[in-house]
Design a protein around this motif. Structure first.
Motif, short mmCIF file in Angstrom:
data_model
loop_
_atom_site.label_atom_id
_atom_site.label_comp_id
_atom_site.label_asym_id
_atom_site.label_seq_id
_atom_site.Cartn_x
_atom_site.Cartn_y
_atom_site.Cartn_z
N LYS A 178 -39.70 -3.02 31.38
CA LYS A 178 -38.69 -2.76 30.76
C LYS A 178 -38.83 -2.82 29.13
O LYS A 178 -39.69 -3.63 28.71
CB LYS A 178 -37.55 -4.04 31.03
CG LYS A 178 -36.19 -3.90 30.28
CD LYS A 178 -35.25 -4.91 31.00
CE LYS A 178 -35.63 -6.46 30.74
NZ LYS A 178 -34.60 -7.32 30.90
N ASN A 179 -38.14 -1.69 28.65
CA ASN A 179 -38.57 -1.58 27.13
C ASN A 179 -37.51 -2.47 26.42
O ASN A 179 -36.75 -3.43 26.88
CB ASN A 179 -38.39 -0.22 26.61
CG ASN A 179 -36.93 0.37 26.51
OD1 ASN A 179 -35.96 -0.42 26.74
ND2 ASN A 179 -36.93 1.76 26.24
N LYS A 180 -37.87 -2.52 24.95
CA LYS A 180 -36.92 -3.58 23.93
C LYS A 180 -35.56 -3.24 23.97
O LYS A 180 -35.00 -4.08 23.73
CB LYS A 180 -37.62 -3.53 22.67
CG LYS A 180 -37.63 -2.22 21.99
CD LYS A 180 -38.20 -2.24 20.50
CE LYS A 180 -38.02 -0.92 19.95
NZ LYS A 180 -38.60 -0.70 18.65
N ASP A 181 -35.11 -2.11 24.38
CA ASP A 181 -33.94 -1.73 24.34
C ASP A 181 -33.22 -2.05 25.89
O ASP A 181 -31.90 -1.78 26.23
CB ASP A 181 -33.27 -0.17 24.25
CG ASP A 181 -34.11 0.08 23.14
OD1 ASP A 181 -33.69 -0.69 22.06
OD2 ASP A 181 -34.69 1.24 22.70
N GLY A 182 -34.13 -2.54 26.86
CA GLY A 182 -33.50 -3.10 28.16
C GLY A 182 -33.58 -2.00 29.26
O GLY A 182 -33.04 -2.22 30.19
N ARG A 183 -34.12 -0.85 29.04
CA ARG A 183 -34.18 0.41 30.04
C ARG A 183 -35.47 0.22 30.72
O ARG A 183 -36.33 -0.29 30.32
CB ARG A 183 -34.08 1.69 29.08
CG ARG A 183 -33.02 1.69 28.41
CD ARG A 183 -32.82 3.09 27.26
NE ARG A 183 -33.25 4.04 27.98
CZ ARG A 183 -33.96 5.32 27.37
NH1 ARG A 183 -33.63 5.25 25.77
NH2 ARG A 183 -34.41 6.27 27.61
N TRP A 184 -35.24 0.34 32.01
CA TRP A 184 -36.48 0.36 33.08
C TRP A 184 -36.95 1.57 33.32
O TRP A 184 -36.63 2.71 33.19
CB TRP A 184 -35.72 -0.21 34.20
CG TRP A 184 -35.65 -1.68 34.41
CD1 TRP A 184 -34.58 -2.26 34.06
CD2 TRP A 184 -36.51 -2.97 34.51
NE1 TRP A 184 -34.32 -3.53 34.13
CE2 TRP A 184 -35.66 -3.90 34.39
CE3 TRP A 184 -37.93 -2.82 34.79
CZ2 TRP A 184 -36.28 -5.26 34.75
CZ3 TRP A 184 -38.49 -3.92 35.19
CH2 TRP A 184 -37.61 -5.06 34.80
N GLU A 214 -37.88 7.04 33.96
CA GLU A 214 -36.93 6.10 33.72
C GLU A 214 -36.29 6.03 35.06
O GLU A 214 -35.82 7.05 35.75
CB GLU A 214 -35.96 6.40 32.62
CG GLU A 214 -34.81 5.54 32.28
CD GLU A 214 -33.76 6.00 31.10
OE1 GLU A 214 -33.07 4.98 30.49
OE2 GLU A 214 -34.08 7.02 30.42
#
Length: 52
Positions: free
Chosen positions: A10-16, A44
């Motif tokens: 998960k990136n810092k923006d909350g996207r997996w 993604e």
């Protein structure tokens, strides 16, 4: 040595994302990695589609 891998993060923006690919490693006479060749793909995904 060659490896095949798959992982999710998960990136810092909350996207997996799911990352997958192949790597080839070469080591020197001391056992340290001297070369790394990697082919990595990021896809993604929705959180509900996680496998790991």
């Amino acid at each position: 040595m060659a490896v095949r891998f798959e992982y999710e993060y998960k990136n810092k923006d909350g996207r997996w994302f799911r990352a997958y690919g192949n790597e080839n490693w070469e080591f020197d006479e001391n056992g340290l990695m001297s070369k790394r060749y990697a082919s990595i793909n990021d896809l993604e995904i929705a959180e509900r589609d996680r496998h790991l």
